[in-house]
Design a protein around this motif. Structure first.
Motif, PDB file in Angstrom:
ATOM      1  N   ILE A 168      31.071  48.991  40.869  1.00  0.00           N
ATOM      2  CA  ILE A 168      32.115  49.435  39.941  1.00  0.00           C
ATOM      3  C   ILE A 168      33.243  48.416  39.882  1.00  0.00           C
ATOM      4  CG2 ILE A 168      33.863  51.218  39.544  1.00  0.00           C
ATOM      5  CD1 ILE A 168      31.898  53.164  41.003  1.00  0.00           C
ATOM      6  N   LEU A 169      33.640  47.910  41.045  1.00  0.00           N
ATOM      7  CA  LEU A 169      34.768  46.990  41.100  1.00  0.00           C
ATOM      8  C   LEU A 169      34.437  45.619  40.530  1.00  0.00           C
ATOM      9  CD1 LEU A 169      36.169  47.849  44.660  1.00  0.00           C
ATOM     10  CD2 LEU A 169      36.854  48.769  42.451  1.00  0.00           C
ATOM     11  N   CYS A 170      33.161  45.233  40.573  1.00  0.00           N
ATOM     12  CA  CYS A 170      32.771  43.888  40.140  1.00  0.00           C
ATOM     13  C   CYS A 170      32.146  43.851  38.754  1.00  0.00           C
ATOM     14  CB  CYS A 170      31.783  43.282  41.146  1.00  0.00           C
ATOM     15  SG  CYS A 170      32.423  43.153  42.830  1.00  0.00           S
ATOM     16  N   GLN A 171      31.689  45.005  38.267  1.00  0.00           N
ATOM     17  CA  GLN A 171      30.926  45.032  37.023  1.00  0.00           C
ATOM     18  C   GLN A 171      31.853  44.865  35.816  1.00  0.00           C
ATOM     19  OE1 GLN A 171      28.377  44.494  34.750  1.00  0.00           O
ATOM     20  NE2 GLN A 171      27.256  45.417  36.472  1.00  0.00           N
ATOM     21  N   ALA A 172      31.530  43.914  34.946  1.00  0.00           N
ATOM     22  CA  ALA A 172      32.319  43.676  33.739  1.00  0.00           C
ATOM     23  C   ALA A 172      31.862  44.553  32.582  1.00  0.00           C
ATOM     24  CB  ALA A 172      32.241  42.202  33.341  1.00  0.00           C
ATOM     25  N   ASP A 173      30.573  44.883  32.550  1.00  0.00           N
ATOM     26  CA  ASP A 173      30.041  45.694  31.467  1.00  0.00           C
ATOM     27  C   ASP A 173      30.483  47.150  31.646  1.00  0.00           C
ATOM     28  OD1 ASP A 173      27.774  47.571  30.362  1.00  0.00           O
ATOM     29  OD2 ASP A 173      27.581  45.675  29.279  1.00  0.00           O
ATOM     30  N   GLU A 174      31.151  47.689  30.639  1.00  0.00           N
ATOM     31  CA  GLU A 174      31.721  49.026  30.766  1.00  0.00           C
ATOM     32  C   GLU A 174      30.657  50.095  30.933  1.00  0.00           C
ATOM     33  OE1 GLU A 174      34.753  52.072  28.394  1.00  0.00           O
ATOM     34  OE2 GLU A 174      34.484  49.995  27.708  1.00  0.00           O
ATOM     35  N   MET A 175      29.558  50.004  30.207  1.00  0.00           N
ATOM     36  CA  MET A 175      28.509  51.020  30.314  1.00  0.00           C
ATOM     37  C   MET A 175      27.879  51.007  31.701  1.00  0.00           C
ATOM     38  SD  MET A 175      26.618  50.959  26.602  1.00  0.00           S
ATOM     39  CE  MET A 175      25.550  52.292  27.128  1.00  0.00           C
ATOM     40  N   LEU A 181      29.680  54.421  38.420  1.00  0.00           N
ATOM     41  CA  LEU A 181      30.667  55.416  38.821  1.00  0.00           C
ATOM     42  C   LEU A 181      30.026  56.794  38.934  1.00  0.00           C
ATOM     43  CD1 LEU A 181      33.651  56.025  39.433  1.00  0.00           C
ATOM     44  CD2 LEU A 181      33.993  56.409  36.983  1.00  0.00           C
ATOM     45  N   SER A 182      29.116  57.104  38.009  1.00  0.00           N
ATOM     46  CA  SER A 182      28.419  58.385  38.053  1.00  0.00           C
ATOM     47  C   SER A 182      27.600  58.514  39.335  1.00  0.00           C
ATOM     48  CB  SER A 182      27.522  58.534  36.822  1.00  0.00           C
ATOM     49  OG  SER A 182      26.784  59.731  36.881  1.00  0.00           O
ATOM     50  N   PHE A 183      26.878  57.449  39.697  1.00  0.00           N
ATOM     51  CA  PHE A 183      26.095  57.479  40.935  1.00  0.00           C
ATOM     52  C   PHE A 183      27.003  57.544  42.162  1.00  0.00           C
ATOM     53  CE2 PHE A 183      22.591  55.640  38.320  1.00  0.00           C
ATOM     54  CZ  PHE A 183      21.634  56.587  38.628  1.00  0.00           C
ATOM     55  N   PHE A 184      28.139  56.829  42.114  1.00  0.00           N
ATOM     56  CA  PHE A 184      29.090  56.847  43.230  1.00  0.00           C
ATOM     57  C   PHE A 184      29.569  58.269  43.506  1.00  0.00           C
ATOM     58  CE2 PHE A 184      33.614  56.942  44.395  1.00  0.00           C
ATOM     59  CZ  PHE A 184      33.576  56.299  45.630  1.00  0.00           C
ATOM     60  N   VAL A 185      29.967  58.978  42.443  1.00  0.00           N
ATOM     61  CA  VAL A 185      30.450  60.350  42.596  1.00  0.00           C
ATOM     62  C   VAL A 185      29.335  61.253  43.117  1.00  0.00           C
ATOM     63  CG1 VAL A 185      31.296  62.371  41.338  1.00  0.00           C
ATOM     64  CG2 VAL A 185      32.251  60.111  40.845  1.00  0.00           C
TER      65      VAL A 185
END
Length: 702
Positions: A168-175, A181-185
């Motif tokens: 999440i912190l490194c990814q530039a692509d928003e999708m 983020l969904s998997f993190f939660v």
């Protein structure tokens, strides 16, 4: 679904010569179709394939999902937790000392919050909050971590959470970032529930014996602890990005002037080294009193008891969370003494509080020292008091490490945080219940109860009966005291309700047999009990207790109606006409569209609103409920259309205030229409679903 799918397969096979067309994936990713011969016996559901009876402790347990990775690993972790609890190898002490921290906690490294090492250990804010509130949470997390490591041949849950966080912190692509983020939660919630499950297995031994009549399912166990869902909702689901822990700014902590006996210089060092079960890593003890907590409009001052006030003509009081000397001052001020008028004190704090050298301190996190821990919404009396007892043990244990001292923080006049060493001894550290027990042992006729209620919320019917039993059991000359933190609106609302009760024949609350129907004035309270309310912001808690007290009136509708009409301005059945001069004037008088809809459907709705408005005006010493609603309404009008976040905050606060007003009016109508002997307020509300519909659809902008 699988049964029906089997039937579909057999019906289609009958159509095509006992064959079904299936698709296979080749090694190169290509798809190929082929006809598969089938018979009735060759088509089975997974349940028909795996008919397993209740497993005994020697049964081999197998899990599978699609790839045999995430869900399979989770199943393996759950089964292993159950297995080691069944054989008694959980590592969690099976005694009443549950919650004590084992010696291995001392090996925790002094990492600052959100370092990579703490992230790998799974020490996210939501997890830290969980293990504080869960008795046995530290040991539960340790057990889950050990099992996760044992089951990590394909996936380590903690590492997977950290991996998604990094993505999440490194990814530039928003999708792609949203997907991560969904998997993190999802994975962090899984980790959260595994810790809960580990503690459940220890606390509910019957869960390991399915035939036990006292068995409590995990679902029931969780449902009985609403604070666990509140933590998850507030610290993860509402703000997933905040749960990452990468943008939390630590407030500046002024260095102590000196350091002695090898004590750390800064609170950040002390907080990182903390290893208690409640006073854990990255937590601090903050003074409950801060500069500016005294409301400037209140004329009376009591040392150690900020915001003390009395409603003219009523034995109804409000006060902030007092010091021990402040408690003594309040008792003396309301006319009690050793051997004198009995006092029934109700503490409505949801947060764990502890007294150190006579002053109250509250638990906070280093990252948010100014913010109340609202994630414990729904916690009950027993669990919050057990947290306080464990917090006391943590403080005394830590003080031994630092030569009889504990580091605390205070808020300075300019809003900064400063730390200080507070010297402590065993008698100097007390829970609130122990403080009041000392008053009782010293001859003060005082009784203490803890009724945790949520700051910022409107009353819930489920809490009404608790206070009702306390009130009905008290003698007629008892003074009732209510407190939480720094009183403001919350206490005001409780005063509103108790005054409403007294004005509507509330003398029956304590001694119904002495009620004189000839007395149609509020002065009927005379020498009866006094009421004192203490809170922090004054939003939901004290209003709650007042509503519960109202239920204890057991007033009959006719009797209530006779008294109420003499208490304030005459009922105005054409109130809408009177206040229709301007939109702002109408709102100032509380004539919002939803409130007008409410009084149309209520029994004696206009009268109920008039009575409530009169009480609100009488209780306006430190604020005014209708003015609060008007403030939010007017602020919403000023916002531009692009201020979505600010608008959402104002709408939320405005609706909460409007809902409190809604409940006050509804409760007043309840007193008109029935008796508490015949029906409780909760049942009365449940029998009127239209009120629930109105309450759930309140709008402050109309």
């Amino acid at each position: 679904m699988e049964d029906r799918l089997k039937e579909d397969v057999l019906m289609e096979a009958a159509r095509y010569g006992n064959k079904i067309l299936v698709t296979d994936e080749l090694p190169d990713g290509q798809m190929v179709d082929q006809w598969e011969p089938v018979s009735h016996d060759s088509v089975k559901t997974p349940l028909q394939v795996h008919k397993i009876s209740q497993a005994n402790v020697r049964t081999e347990i197998v899990f599978n999902c699609q790839m045999g990775r995430g869900r399979t690993t989770t199943g393996m972790v759950i089964a292993t937790l159950i297995y080691i609890n069944r054989i008694g190898a959980s590592g969690i002490p099976r005694t009443n000392s549950m919650g004590k921290v084992s010696d291995c906690c001392s090996t925790i490294t002094p990492d600052l919050p959100n370092t990579e090492e703490s992230i790998r250990r799974g020490e996210y804010a939501v997890i830290r909050s969980l293990i504080r509130v869960l008795e046995g949470g530290v040991e539960g997390k340790r057990q889950v971590d050990k099992v996760i490591d044992k089951c990590a041949s394909m996936q380590n849950l903690r590492e997977a959470i950290a991996c998604y966080r990094s993505s999440i912190l490194c990814q530039a692509d928003e999708m792609k970032r949203e997907a991560s983020l969904s998997f993190f939660v999802e994975y962090l919630e899984r980790y959260y529930f595994l810790i809960c499950f580990a503690v459940y297995l220890h606390t509910e031994r019957e869960a390991l014996h399915p035939i036990s009549p006292g068995k409590c399912s995990f679902t029931e166990w969780m449902r009985a602890r609403p604070e666990l869902y509140s933590i998850l909702r507030r610290l993860l689901r509402r703000d997933p990005m905040g749960a990452l822990g990468y943008a939390n700014l630590k407030p500046s902590l002024a260095k102590s002037a000196v350091s002695s006996d090898g004590r750390p210089l800064e609170m950040s060092q002390v907080a990182a080294l903390r290893n208690g079960e409640v006073l854990g890593s990255q937590t601090v003890l903050k003074s409950d009193h801060c500069p500016g907590c005294q409301h400037p409009s209140l004329p009376e001052r009591l040392e150690g008891a900020p915001n003390f006030r009395e409603i003219p003509g009523f034995p109804v009081y409000g006060v902030a969370n007092p010091t021990i000397d402040g408690i003594r001052s309040v008792i003396q001020r309301i006319g009690s003494s050793k051997g004198g008028r009995p006092v029934f004190w109700h503490n409505m704090r949801e947060e764990p509080v502890v007294y150190i050298n006579g002053k109250p301190f509250v638990l906070r996190e280093v990252e948010r020292p100014y913010k109340n821990m609202l994630e414990y919404t729904g916690i009950d009396c027993e669990r919050v008091e057990r947290m306080e007892a464990r917090l006391k043990d943590d403080i005394l244990r830590e003080a031994e490490r630092y030569q009889g001292a504990i580091m605390v923080i205070h808020e300075t006049d300019d809003g900064q945080i400063s730390d200080a060493w507070e010297h402590v001894s065993l008698p100097a550290v007390q829970t609130p219940r122990e403080v009041f027990r000392c008053f009782e042992e010293n001859g003060f006729p005082i009784k203490y109860a803890r009724v945790p209620i949520t700051d910022g919320k409107a009353p819930k019917g489920s809490d009404f009966d608790t206070l009702a039993m306390n009130i009905i059991s008290a003698s007629k000359d008892t003074a009732f005291v209510f407190n939480c933190q720094v009183e403001h609106m919350e206490a005001r609302l409780k005063e509103d309700i108790i005054s409403e009760i007294r004005q509507s024949g509330g003398r029956m609350l304590l001694h119904r047999e002495e009620y004189n129907p000839a007395l149609k004035q509020a002065s009927v309270v005379g020498s009866a009990g006094s009421y004192l309310f203490v809170s922090h912001t004054g939003f939901g808690g004290v209003a709650y207790a007042m509503a519960i007290i109202c239920i204890k009136l057991e007033a009959e509708a006719a009797l209530t109606s006779r008294v109420s009409r003499s208490i304030g301005s005459p009922c105005s059945s054409n109130s809408q006409e009177e206040f229709s001069n301007s939109d702002e004037e109408a709102r100032k008088m509380g004539d919002y569209r939803d409130i007008l809809s409410l009084i149309r459907v209520l029994v004696q709705g206009p009268e109920s609103k008039a009575d409530v408005d009169s009480v609100i005006d009488k209780c306006a010493g430190a604020g005014h409920l209708r003015d609060d609603i008007l403030y939010y309404s007017k602020e919403l009008e000023k916002l531009s259309n692009d201020s979505d976040e600010h608008r959402a905050c104002l709408v939320d606060m405005g609706i909460k205030a409007l809902r409190r007003y809604f409940f006050l009016i509804a409760f007043r109508s309840y007193l008109y229409s029935t008796s508490a002997n015949e029906m409780k307020f909760t049942a009365w509300m449940d029998a009127r679903p239209e009120l629930g519909h109105l309450c759930n659809n309140l709008r402050v902008d109309r």
